[in-house]
Write a protein that holds these residues in place. Structure first.
Motif, PDB file in Angstrom:
ATOM      1  N   GLY A 114      15.170  32.592 -67.426  1.00 42.85           N
ATOM      2  CA  GLY A 114      15.013  31.995 -66.111  1.00 42.85           C
ATOM      3  C   GLY A 114      13.904  32.616 -65.273  1.00 42.85           C
ATOM      4  N   GLY A 115      13.198  33.607 -65.804  1.00 41.62           N
ATOM      5  CA  GLY A 115      12.039  34.176 -65.101  1.00 41.62           C
ATOM      6  C   GLY A 115      12.356  34.631 -63.691  1.00 41.62           C
ATOM      7  N   GLU A 116      11.537  34.193 -62.775  1.00 44.11           N
ATOM      8  CA  GLU A 116      11.650  34.636 -61.380  1.00 44.11           C
ATOM      9  C   GLU A 116      13.075  34.457 -60.845  1.00 44.11           C
ATOM     10  N   HIS A 117      13.720  33.396 -61.254  1.00 44.22           N
ATOM     11  CA  HIS A 117      15.100  33.147 -60.811  1.00 44.22           C
ATOM     12  C   HIS A 117      15.960  34.391 -61.057  1.00 44.22           C
ATOM     13  N   PHE A 137      17.571  30.447 -55.094  1.00 49.34           N
ATOM     14  CA  PHE A 137      17.868  29.024 -54.972  1.00 49.34           C
ATOM     15  C   PHE A 137      16.628  28.248 -54.536  1.00 49.34           C
ATOM     16  N   ILE A 138      15.928  28.792 -53.546  1.00 44.79           N
ATOM     17  CA  ILE A 138      14.733  28.084 -53.069  1.00 44.79           C
ATOM     18  C   ILE A 138      13.723  27.965 -54.215  1.00 44.79           C
ATOM     19  N   TYR A 139      13.609  29.054 -54.963  1.00 46.98           N
ATOM     20  CA  TYR A 139      12.706  29.024 -56.121  1.00 46.98           C
ATOM     21  C   TYR A 139      13.141  27.938 -57.112  1.00 46.98           C
ATOM     22  N   ASP A 140      14.443  27.900 -57.411  1.00 47.78           N
ATOM     23  CA  ASP A 140      14.944  26.900 -58.369  1.00 47.78           C
ATOM     24  C   ASP A 140      14.727  25.487 -57.852  1.00 47.78           C
ATOM     25  N   TRP A 141      15.025  25.331 -56.598  1.00 51.04           N
ATOM     26  CA  TRP A 141      14.917  24.009 -55.960  1.00 51.04           C
ATOM     27  C   TRP A 141      13.494  23.477 -56.079  1.00 51.04           C
ATOM     28  N   MET A 142      12.539  24.327 -55.680  1.00 52.20           N
ATOM     29  CA  MET A 142      11.135  23.907 -55.737  1.00 52.20           C
ATOM     30  C   MET A 142      10.708  23.745 -57.192  1.00 52.20           C
ATOM     31  N   GLY A 143      11.112  24.689 -58.026  1.00 51.10           N
ATOM     32  CA  GLY A 143      10.661  24.690 -59.413  1.00 51.10           C
ATOM     33  C   GLY A 143      11.196  23.508 -60.192  1.00 51.10           C
ATOM     34  N   ILE A 472      10.997  23.845 -48.530  1.00 48.54           N
ATOM     35  CA  ILE A 472      11.934  24.966 -48.448  1.00 48.54           C
ATOM     36  C   ILE A 472      13.110  24.580 -47.547  1.00 48.54           C
ATOM     37  N   ILE A 473      12.784  23.941 -46.421  1.00 46.60           N
ATOM     38  CA  ILE A 473      13.855  23.548 -45.496  1.00 46.60           C
ATOM     39  C   ILE A 473      14.778  22.527 -46.168  1.00 46.60           C
ATOM     40  N   SER A 474      14.169  21.583 -46.895  1.00 46.65           N
ATOM     41  CA  SER A 474      15.008  20.586 -47.562  1.00 46.65           C
ATOM     42  C   SER A 474      15.940  21.275 -48.558  1.00 46.65           C
ATOM     43  N   GLY A 475      15.470  22.345 -49.171  1.00 43.20           N
ATOM     44  CA  GLY A 475      16.301  23.099 -50.109  1.00 43.20           C
ATOM     45  C   GLY A 475      17.481  23.739 -49.400  1.00 43.20           C
ATOM     46  N   LEU A 476      17.227  24.245 -48.197  1.00 50.14           N
ATOM     47  CA  LEU A 476      18.317  24.899 -47.462  1.00 50.14           C
ATOM     48  C   LEU A 476      19.429  23.902 -47.122  1.00 50.14           C
TER      49      LEU A 476
END
Ligand code: ARG
Length: 511
Positions: A114-117, A137-143, A472-476
């Motif tokens: 999962g790398g950076e995750h 989570f933000i990383y996963d969401w964007m990724g 990022i906000i949409s991820g939150l």
């Protein structure tokens, strides 16, 4: 079905019996043990099937995509001279190597896929209410929803374009319909291979990696031949016309670094790597310098044969180069470029599947996405999911804007990961680190990533930055209800059971 027994919602965590013994990660469980795992509701997890050679190909074959065959133009635009271009190409390679060495420390001390995750979660805390979880989570969401599917589509779209182009010789741009058709077919083919067998996917990666290295070798030999036969008028220009505008240099860097992107690809699959504590650093130390040398040599090859003016007007530098050098065999170059895109796309979907799998396993996405196909032992649901999102992203869009946005977000996450590394050195000085990178290296990478993130904000009037914040906000909005407050969508049990039966998938084992 016996493998359906655990609660599909809670997955492996709460309900898994203590079946550590046979599945205890390192070796493949023997047949009988495997059967008993499956009876216990366990898929047996993903096998450790990637060795040093396939691991290196996972890095080299993902890094070398279409970039080296196209970006020489973008770098030259920014630098203005042959000499300075070669310096930028080398610098990008050095920066990627430094970044990857830092990732080697993280990957060997936190040997999770999962790398950076995985690194963000580990360094900054993995409880539901810890900052590490939010960052991961933000990383996963964007990724998973934006960046990696875009990357996969970009590679497949390039493949589609270069495949279709020769059939429409009179068109400047080949028509959209056939291009998109080929793109989707390539996506389906790669997803099918990755679902069918890990071995097949890694073999494809190995073969395409060899073909791209051959293509680069041809370009290099052609260039050396020209130079040796006394034609040094182009490459001999050296530093003539060098530009010194810092904003142009940033453009050159962005173009070069895109060609090098993918240097962290093996860190997404650490759990499937045999002896990761040895093979991860080895594959990195082998793969990235190899790619750097190949890229610099390829540039020498291009610039020995073509004038700057010609490179600047070429759409695909390598194809024009072939027109000069290969005569009737010029058709091989587009074939090589297509194969190169295919390999890079394969490495991308392979790793993205594992990111999706790892983050679903940690509760960031529906647990069904972490399930494993019990017969084929592949992360089928996560690959299917990546495929669907990627197909949705082949909307008409401007590739260079996408790549800029992508690079911006990527360097943000590389920077955050460097902070994680430095913080871990301080927080857990005694953590077992099979490979320890000299501390100045992550510091340099961090400084560079700040530069690469901040400079486009200054230059492009904050648009990229604005979009990134928006995502990022949409991820939150998703994070708080589903991860923080653990809201359960009703009826998911039934849906999961349906998928389990349909696709014969089961939770991964818990190591
Ligand atoms: N470097 C590749 C190219 O030159 C693109 C790699 C995309 N990135 C990735 N992590 N798969 O085309």
């Amino acid at each position: 079905k016996p493998w359906m027994s655990p609660n599909p919602v809670t997955g492996y965590t709460a309900s898994m019996p203590d079946n550590k013994a046979p599945s205890a990660v390192s070796e493949e469980p023997p047949e009988a043990a495997e059967e008993s795992l499956v009876k216990n509701g366990d898929s047996g997890g993903l096998k450790k099937s990637v060795g040093l050679v396939s691991g290196t190909a996972m890095i080299v074959g993902t890094m070398i995509g279409s970039g080296i065959f196209i970006s020489p133009k973008g770098v030259l635009e920014g630098t203005g001279s042959v000499g300075f271009s070669l310096i930028i190409w080398t610098a990008c390679g050095v920066l990627s190597t430094l970044g990857a060495l830092s990732y080697a420390e993280l990957g060997t001390s936190i040997p999770r896929s999962g790398g950076e995750h995985a690194y963000l979660m580990y360094a900054f805390g993995s409880g539901t209410r810890r900052i590490g979880t939010v960052l991961a989570f933000i990383y996963d969401w964007m990724g998973i929803f934006i960046l990696r599917p875009i990357m996969f589509s970009v590679m497949c779209l390039s493949l589609g374009t270069y495949t279709v182009k020769p059939f429409f010789p009179t068109c400047v741009e080949p028509p959209e319909m056939p291009v998109k058709l080929v793109t989707v077919l390539a996506m389906l083919l790669l997803a099918a291979i990755n679902i069918y067998s890990v071995k097949m996917a890694t073999s494809l990666q190995n073969i395409t990696t060899v073909t791209k290295l051959i293509a680069i070798m041809i370009v290099t030999i052609g260039g050396i031949y020209k130079i040796a036969s006394g034609q040094t008028q182009y490459i001999g220009e050296g530093f003539e016309d060098t530009r010194e505008d810092p904003s142009l240099i940033a453009i050159a860097f962005y173009n070069g670094l895109w060609a090098y992107d993918g240097w962290n690809n093996l860190n997404f699959i650490t759990e499937e790597l045999k002896q990761p504590e040895k093979n991860l650093p080895r594959a990195i130390m082998l793969g990235i310098p190899l790619t750097t040398v190949a890229y610099v040599l390829a540039n020498v090859g291009f610039m020995a044969v073509m004038s700057k003016e010609e490179i600047l007007i070429s759409r695909i530098v390598a194809v024009r180069w072939a027109g000069h050098m290969l005569g009737v065999m010029a058709w091989v170059m587009p074939v090589f470029v297509v194969l190169s895109c295919l390999g890079s796309a394969n490495g991308t979907i392979f790793a993205t599947g594992r990111l999706c799998y790892a983050s679903a396993r940690d509760g960031h996405f529906p647990s069904i996405l972490s399930y494993i196909q019990v017969k084929r032992r592949t992360p089928m649901p996560s690959i299917l999911f990546t495929l669907i999102i990627s197909i949705l992203t082949i909307i008409p869009s401007d590739l260079s804007t996408l790549i800029d946005f992508y690079s911006f977000c990527m360097w943000l996450s590389y920077g955050a990961t460097m902070v994680a590394l430095l913080y871990l050195r301080y927080k857990e000085p005694n953590l077992h680190r099979p490979y320890k990178v000299p501390i100045f290296i992550p510091v340099i990478v961090l400084i560079m990533s700040v530069y690469l993130v901040v400079s486009p904000i200054i230059q492009t009037g904050r648009v990229t930055f604005f979009y990134a914040i928006l995502f990022i906000i949409s991820g939150l909005f998703v994070y708080f209800p589903f991860v923080y407050y653990k809201l359960k969508v009703p009826k998911t049990d039934a849906v999961y059971r349906f998928f389990q039966i349909m696709f014969q998938v089961a939770p991964p084992h818990h190591d």
